[in-house]
Design an enzyme around this catalytic site. Structure first.
Site, PDB file in Angstrom:
ATOM      1  CB  SER A  73      -8.604  -1.911   4.761  1.00  0.00           C
ATOM      2  OG  SER A  73      -8.901  -3.175   4.250  1.00  0.00           O
ATOM      3  NE  ARG A  97      -4.107  -1.786   0.468  1.00  0.00           N
ATOM      4  CZ  ARG A  97      -4.154  -3.106   0.234  1.00  0.00           C
ATOM      5  NH1 ARG A  97      -3.110  -3.720  -0.295  1.00  0.00           N
ATOM      6  NH2 ARG A  97      -5.247  -3.791   0.503  1.00  0.00           N
ATOM      7  CD  GLU A 144      -5.741   0.755   2.575  1.00  0.00           C
ATOM      8  OE1 GLU A 144      -6.954   0.846   2.853  1.00  0.00           O
ATOM      9  OE2 GLU A 144      -5.340   0.150   1.600  1.00  0.00           O
TER      10      GLU A 144
HETATM   11  N1  EPU Z   1     -10.235 -11.469  10.458  1.00  0.00           N
HETATM   12  C1  EPU Z   1     -10.951 -11.667  11.602  1.00  0.00           C
HETATM   13  N2  EPU Z   1     -11.946 -10.778  11.895  1.00  0.00           N
HETATM   14  C2  EPU Z   1     -12.243  -9.726  11.104  1.00  0.00           C
HETATM   15  C3  EPU Z   1     -11.494  -9.516   9.938  1.00  0.00           C
HETATM   16  C4  EPU Z   1     -10.484 -10.410   9.629  1.00  0.00           C
HETATM   17  O1  EPU Z   1     -10.694 -12.610  12.362  1.00  0.00           O
HETATM   18  O2  EPU Z   1     -13.153  -8.974  11.432  1.00  0.00           O
HETATM   19  C5  EPU Z   1      -9.183 -12.436  10.099  1.00  0.00           C
HETATM   20  C6  EPU Z   1      -9.611 -13.318   8.923  1.00  0.00           C
HETATM   21  O3  EPU Z   1     -10.330 -14.431   9.355  1.00  0.00           O
HETATM   22  C7  EPU Z   1      -8.276 -13.690   8.312  1.00  0.00           C
HETATM   23  C8  EPU Z   1      -7.425 -12.462   8.557  1.00  0.00           C
HETATM   24  O4  EPU Z   1      -8.035 -11.750   9.635  1.00  0.00           O
HETATM   25  O5  EPU Z   1      -7.684 -14.770   8.999  1.00  0.00           O
HETATM   26  C9  EPU Z   1      -7.279 -11.582   7.334  1.00  0.00           C
HETATM   27  O6  EPU Z   1      -8.566 -11.157   6.896  1.00  0.00           O
HETATM   28  P1  EPU Z   1      -8.922 -10.905   5.350  1.00  0.00           P
HETATM   29  O7  EPU Z   1      -8.430 -12.024   4.530  1.00  0.00           O
HETATM   30  O8  EPU Z   1     -10.360 -10.529   5.284  1.00  0.00           O
HETATM   31  O9  EPU Z   1      -8.026  -9.682   4.907  1.00  0.00           O
HETATM   32  P2  EPU Z   1      -7.516  -8.365   5.628  1.00  0.00           P
HETATM   33  O10 EPU Z   1      -6.084  -8.555   5.987  1.00  0.00           O
HETATM   34  O11 EPU Z   1      -8.419  -7.978   6.734  1.00  0.00           O
HETATM   35  C10 EPU Z   1      -6.651  -7.339   3.387  1.00  0.00           C
HETATM   36  C11 EPU Z   1      -6.753  -6.049   2.619  1.00  0.00           C
HETATM   37  C12 EPU Z   1      -8.094  -5.976   1.901  1.00  0.00           C
HETATM   38  C13 EPU Z   1      -8.209  -7.153   0.969  1.00  0.00           C
HETATM   39  C14 EPU Z   1      -8.089  -8.453   1.783  1.00  0.00           C
HETATM   40  C15 EPU Z   1      -8.102  -9.698   0.931  1.00  0.00           C
HETATM   41  C16 EPU Z   1      -5.375  -4.426   3.796  1.00  0.00           C
HETATM   42  C17 EPU Z   1      -5.345  -3.191   4.617  1.00  0.00           C
HETATM   43  N3  EPU Z   1      -6.589  -4.908   3.508  1.00  0.00           N
HETATM   44  O12 EPU Z   1      -7.642  -7.312   4.428  1.00  0.00           O
HETATM   45  O13 EPU Z   1      -8.081  -4.771   1.126  1.00  0.00           O
HETATM   46  O14 EPU Z   1      -9.448  -7.145   0.287  1.00  0.00           O
HETATM   47  O15 EPU Z   1      -6.822  -8.434   2.508  1.00  0.00           O
HETATM   48  O16 EPU Z   1      -6.886  -9.866   0.285  1.00  0.00           O
HETATM   49  O17 EPU Z   1      -4.318  -4.934   3.421  1.00  0.00           O
HETATM   50  C18 EPU Z   1      -8.628  -2.442   1.228  1.00  0.00           C
HETATM   51  O18 EPU Z   1      -7.412  -2.217   1.123  1.00  0.00           O
HETATM   52  O19 EPU Z   1      -9.453  -1.517   1.337  1.00  0.00           O
HETATM   53  C19 EPU Z   1      -9.085  -3.825   1.280  1.00  0.00           C
HETATM   54  C20 EPU Z   1     -10.354  -4.136   1.459  1.00  0.00           C
END
Ligand code: EPU
Length: 329
Positions: free
Chosen positions: A229, A159, A325
């Site tokens: 995010s 990012r 972010e």
């Molecule tokens: N998780 C939880 N509870 C929650 C949210 C997440 O336990 O409320 C856990 C999930 O179960 C998983 C881990 O956290 O084990 C990661 O969650 P997820 O795969 O949903 O991805 P994220 O790290 O929360 C990032 C990006 C998203 C992107 C997703 C999928 C960033 C800041 N965000 O989210 O990007 O869609 O991965 O690749 O890196 C954005 O940038 O606006 C965005 C939505």
């Protein structure tokens, strides 16, 4: 073209009015505008990663409305296309998928425009836009000359790019040149994508799966205000990650460059019991704790106060500092 008191669209649904607003369709038009536009200058894309802290933005807000897509070259393996910074990102993804050109599909349905995608290095489901960027074409708003940055010169990281802060902000992205693969090349490491049966695998199937996954977890910006995010996933030294793993064995952790470890901010916020938490008209989204939402009529103050509370809670529980972010204006 400069107009006064123009509303700036933003997916958080906050009121933001530009003192002067300027939309350009070519570098020549931008050059003329820059010669008369009052400073400070702010360049915006689709408004999907911005939080306007005050409703009035002084100076001039610029928006790139160049929306042409042009095929520059093609060989037996790849195709190179120039895309105007004002093209909607997901339109471009759809356009590539329809032509069966590989590389953009994991980034389906991300809101915003192509220029901002290159500044943000948008990423999802194991892919980042830098993976398909060949070069970025800009106008230096100080010297008023055009400058092309190779992918290496863009300073891409998680990012992050050269254009996102400091010195780099004076370069307005005019267009982005992408290289896509004509040969099948899938990136299916992210959990839900592994569920696609081999017999049904196609670019359209990947796009569909990504869209279904996003729709299940992330709010539709047309219905609930948010900027996706709100925080970045923090990257910590291996020693800190090991100590956290000992205390929280189910904590998700991912390898990051230079021996560092990426933690999941959403998981930590969720673990603090904040998922679905509400403060005034701002809230932590009930399906994905990394997303802060405008539940209707929230003020910027309510959202930033909520963000502060989330940061403090995560800090005191895990000893990790979350960084937004979202770009706060
Ligand atoms: N998780 C939880 N509870 C929650 C949210 C997440 O336990 O409320 C856990 C999930 O179960 C998983 C881990 O956290 O084990 C990661 O969650 P997820 O795969 O949903 O991805 P994220 O790290 O929360 C990032 C990006 C998203 C992107 C997703 C999928 C960033 C800041 N965000 O989210 O990007 O869609 O991965 O690749 O890196 C954005 O940038 O606006 C965005 C939505």
């Amino acid at each position: 073209m400069i107009s006064r008191d123009h509303k700036i669209y933003n997916t958080f649904g906050l009121e933001a009015v530009a003192e002067n607003y300027c939309e350009y369709c070519s570098p020549e038009e931008l050059l003329v505008d820059l010669s008369v536009a009052p400073k400070p200058w702010l360049h915006v894309g689709g408004g999907s990663n911005l939080l306007f802290a005050t409703p009035r933005v002084e100076g001039t807000v610029f928006h790139n409305a160049c929306n042409a897509i042009e095929v520059l070259s093609q060989d037996s393996e790849t195709v190179v296309v120039r895309v105007g910074g004002g093209v909607l990102w997901d339109f471009f993804v759809q356009w590539c998928v329809a032509r069966v050109w590989y590389g953009a599909e994991n980034l389906s349905l991300i809101p915003g425009e192509v220029g901002a995608a290159a500044v943000q290095n948008i990423g999802a489901y194991g892919a980042e836009v830098k993976d398909i960027i060949e070069r970025v074409e800009t106008l230096d708003s100080e010297t008023l000359s055009e400058r092309v940055f190779s992918r290496e010169e863009c300073g891409y990281g998680y990012r992050r790019s050269f254009f996102k802060s400091g010195e780099g902000r004076r370069f307005f992205v005019l267009s982005v040149v992408f290289r896509l693969s004509l040969k099948p090349r899938y990136n299916l490491d992210y959990g839900p994508l592994k569920e696609i049966p081999a017999s049904e695998l196609s670019l359209a199937a990947v796009r569909e799966k990504v869209i279904a996954t996003r729709e299940a977890k992330l709010p539709d910006p047309e219905k609930i205000g948010s900027a996706g995010s709100f925080f970045m996933n923090p990257v910590v030294p291996a020693r800190k990650a090991e100590a956290l793993k000992a205390e929280y064995p189910d904590m998700p952790q991912y390898p990051a460059p230079d021996g560092m470890v990426k933690l999941s901010a959403g998981w930590m916020i969720d673990r603090c019991g904040l998922k679905g938490y509400r403060r005034g008209n701002a809230g932590v989204y009930e399906k994905q704790a990394l997303v802060l939402v405008n539940l209707g009529g929230a003020t910027a103050g309510e959202i930033t106060e909520l963000a502060k509370e989330v940061i403090e809670k995560v800090e005191s529980t895990f000893g990790v500092t979350l960084r937004p972010e979202v770009q706060i204006i």
